[in-house]
Structure formats: C-alpha cells, structure tokens
Design an enzyme around this catalytic site. Sequence first.
Site, mmCIF file in Angstrom:
data_model
loop_
_atom_site.group_PDB
_atom_site.id
_atom_site.type_symbol
_atom_site.label_atom_id
_atom_site.label_comp_id
_atom_site.label_asym_id
_atom_site.label_seq_id
_atom_site.Cartn_x
_atom_site.Cartn_y
_atom_site.Cartn_z
ATOM 1 N N ARG A 81 -1.436 1.367 -21.841
ATOM 2 C CA ARG A 81 -1.417 0.283 -20.843
ATOM 3 C C ARG A 81 0.032 -0.020 -20.447
ATOM 4 N NH1 ARG A 81 -1.207 -4.914 -22.326
ATOM 5 N NH2 ARG A 81 -2.570 -4.658 -24.119
ATOM 6 N N TYR A 135 -6.774 -5.794 5.823
ATOM 7 C CA TYR A 135 -7.936 -5.342 5.073
ATOM 8 C C TYR A 135 -8.711 -6.567 4.550
ATOM 9 C CZ TYR A 135 -10.507 -3.552 1.061
ATOM 10 O OH TYR A 135 -11.488 -3.273 0.155
ATOM 11 N N ASP A 174 1.914 -3.513 3.426
ATOM 12 C CA ASP A 174 0.833 -2.607 3.030
ATOM 13 C C ASP A 174 0.884 -1.419 3.986
ATOM 14 O OD1 ASP A 174 -1.563 -1.202 2.760
ATOM 15 O OD2 ASP A 174 -2.704 -2.975 2.218
ATOM 16 N N LYS A 214 -6.526 6.304 -0.690
ATOM 17 C CA LYS A 214 -6.635 6.821 0.664
ATOM 18 C C LYS A 214 -5.818 8.120 0.805
ATOM 19 C CE LYS A 214 -9.163 3.192 1.130
ATOM 20 N NZ LYS A 214 -8.607 2.015 0.611
HETATM 21 N N1 PLP Z 1 -5.058 -1.985 1.789
HETATM 22 C C1 PLP Z 1 -5.726 -1.382 2.780
HETATM 23 C C2 PLP Z 1 -5.060 -1.255 4.126
HETATM 24 C C3 PLP Z 1 -7.004 -0.879 2.586
HETATM 25 O O1 PLP Z 1 -7.654 -0.283 3.599
HETATM 26 C C4 PLP Z 1 -7.602 -1.013 1.296
HETATM 27 C C5 PLP Z 1 -8.961 -0.511 1.042
HETATM 28 O O2 PLP Z 1 -9.671 -0.094 1.925
HETATM 29 C C6 PLP Z 1 -6.880 -1.665 0.288
HETATM 30 C C7 PLP Z 1 -5.612 -2.123 0.561
HETATM 31 C C8 PLP Z 1 -7.478 -1.845 -1.079
HETATM 32 O O3 PLP Z 1 -7.446 -0.643 -1.761
HETATM 33 P P1 PLP Z 1 -8.499 -0.214 -2.908
HETATM 34 O O4 PLP Z 1 -9.839 -0.089 -2.258
HETATM 35 O O5 PLP Z 1 -7.934 1.050 -3.443
HETATM 36 O O6 PLP Z 1 -8.521 -1.321 -3.927
#
Ligand code: PLP
Length: 381
Positions: free
Chosen positions: A46, A98, A170, A195
């Site tokens: 961890r 998101y 992000d 992704k």
């Molecule tokens: N940020 C964006 C732009 C996303 O599209 C997503 C998920 O679709 C996330 C963060 C969250 O990621 P995760 O699904 O890996 O937790």
Amino acid sequence: MHFETLAIHDAQAPDPHTGSVTVPVYQTSTFARSGLEYDGGFVYSRIGNPTRQALEATLALLDNGRYGLAFASGAAATMAALHVLKPGDHVVSGIDIYGGTYRIFKELLAPMGITTSYAGGSTTESYVEAVRPETKLIWVESPSNPLMRIADIRALAAFSKERGIILAVDSTFASPYFLRPLDLGADMVIHSTTKYLGGHSDIIGGAVIMNDDALHQSVKTYQAAAGAVPAPWDCWLVMRGLKTLKVRMKEHEANAMHLARFLESHPAVAKVLYPGLSSHPQHILAKSQMSGFGGMLTIEMKGGMEAVRKLISGVKLFLLADSLGGVESLIASPARMTLWALSPEERMKRGCSEGLVRISVGLEHPDDLQADLEQAIEGCG
Ligand code: PLP
C-alpha cells in the site's frame, strides 16, 4: 528524450536480477526486512511497490512532472488531489465535467464544508468571476466531458499563481501525448488511466502528476493513508499501454477527424463538437495549447432523444458503453449514461441536451466506422 522513448525506456530498465525487458509484476503484499531498523527499501505494497513505482515514474516523465502517483481509479486520483483542501475552502470548477467528479464535489466535499462554484462558461473570465477570497483550487477539465470545451490553461495558471490558488487539470481526454498542463503552468494533472493511458478497456486506474514538493507530500500521504492504490498487475497493464500511447493517440485522432468531417456534413446532425474542426469555437485555443485533438467527439442529433435511440440501436461496431479511450469504438448518451448523477435541470444548465451522443473513436479502419455510422444514422433526421 522524446515522448515515445521515455514511455518505453527511462523508468523501465531491464530487471537487474534476470534481465527481463519488462518490469516484473511484484505481486506481493509485503517485503522481508533486513532488520528492525528501516533501511529505505520497500515495506508494504500500500505504501510502495516496485511495479507501481516504475509506473509512477513513467507517468511523471510523460507529463513532464517531477512526481507521479498512481491510484486505483480516476475517481480515487481526483479525491486524492482534492484532499489538499480543508473545511472552509472553496473550489471553482468548470461546469462541464465528468459526472462522477461533480458527485465528489456535491456529495463528498460539500458535507465536509468544502464548497464549489461552477464557472458559467469555458472562458477564463467565467472562472475568474466565480473566485472568492476563500477559493483554494480551480478544477478544469479540458477538453471537457462531454461538450469538448477547451479551457485556456496558460491564462488560468497565470491568474491562479497570482492569487495563490492551485490549478488542477483533469487531462483524461487529451492524454499527455496531446496536452501537458504542467508545462502551461498548472499545478496538478489528473488522469483516469482507465482511458487512453491503459488504452485497452481492461483496467480501472488513475494518476496525479505534479511538480511542487508540498503538494506531492500531501497527495502521497493521502495515497498511503487512504490506500486507494492500484494492484501491481494493473500497474503493469497501464505501463504496457503507455508504451504505445503515441501510436494509438495518433490513430485515434486521425479516425476522430475523419468521422467528425463526415458527421459535420450529415443532415441528421445538428452539431459536431470536436476541437480539431475549424468550426469548433475554441479551435484556435486548442491548437495553441495541444499538439493534437484526441479521439473523443460529441454530436448533437437534430431529432433529439428519439434519434439518439435509433442511432445507438442501429450501430454494429460501436459498442454502447460508459467508458472511453480504448481500442474499440464506444458510443454513449451523456443524458442517460455518463451524467446520470445530474438532474435534468442540472444537465440543461450545463448545456447538455438529450440529443447529445458522445463517441470514443477507436482504432478500427475509418471507412468501416463511417459505414457503420452511415447505415445507423439513416432515417434519424
Ligand atoms: N475524469 C474523467 C474526464 C472521466 O471521464 C472519468 C471517467 O469516466 C474520470 C475522471 C473517473 O475515472 P475512473 O472511472 O477511472 O474512476
């Protein structure tokens, strides 16, 4: 060294024990100690694991940052980045983000006394107008999900620096191949490695990349204490994905541009939102801060939800799924799927109509993708 060389070599030297050219999967929870005194080595997975360490070092290199930290999901990475906030602090966030990040602001941070205001638009002024004396962090998604809006990261970074505000970006949609927010002055970069970085729709993961020592210490402490860390095998899969990130991103982009042009000329489509098109309102800004435009595009169907349903049920290659950034093309209705956490009023306030369709353009042949859309879109007008 160049991006693709760093992705393959720098932090991933052959295993010193065996010569293995890939970093081994150190599938262990704990490490035998040499004695009672701490010798600086690994202790417990961890806190740190050699496979994760190699991934974190590679992530930092690709975003041109000093520090990378890997998490069990993009949401966990988001939460870790936001943990630098304390009760009484205020966040300004882009409005088109998101849905899960919106849920973190609303359901996890607000009860802790950390409030969020949303910038009315994607201009720098709209972020600045929402700033208060207690604002500690600006949260930006660029390109944003699902409207593909572009934030002026350079301008927001200059403003944030002047006001002592942390700028967190992000960068999931762009990937470090097309956008490096730290180079533009941002303080933290967040990725859902689920992704493009993983790239094959086979893991859930996240990352935070930064330069500042104090920020790194804070996020690292959270990582070790809260413990939302990725398993060694998942770290290995993301590392494998990173090695082909450049070639995949170039193909994703070429395919997305091909489909964006086709869809722009289709009578059933009201709008195509793709930053690579000169019709995108922030095309020039996107060009000035990104080296490419990525593989995501959103369209608005003239026929609203009825047309969306027809299109989605008509496609054969595009899979109806919530994620993005994998080798296979995916299609989604933001109103029904990725923005499920928002009320219809909240969605409308953000400009997300029922007629939107988000497309994650994969690596299939562009002619096959176009033919599939063409036959499904027939009669959607
Ligand atoms: N940020 C964006 C732009 C996303 O599209 C997503 C998920 O679709 C996330 C963060 C969250 O990621 P995760 O699904 O890996 O937790």
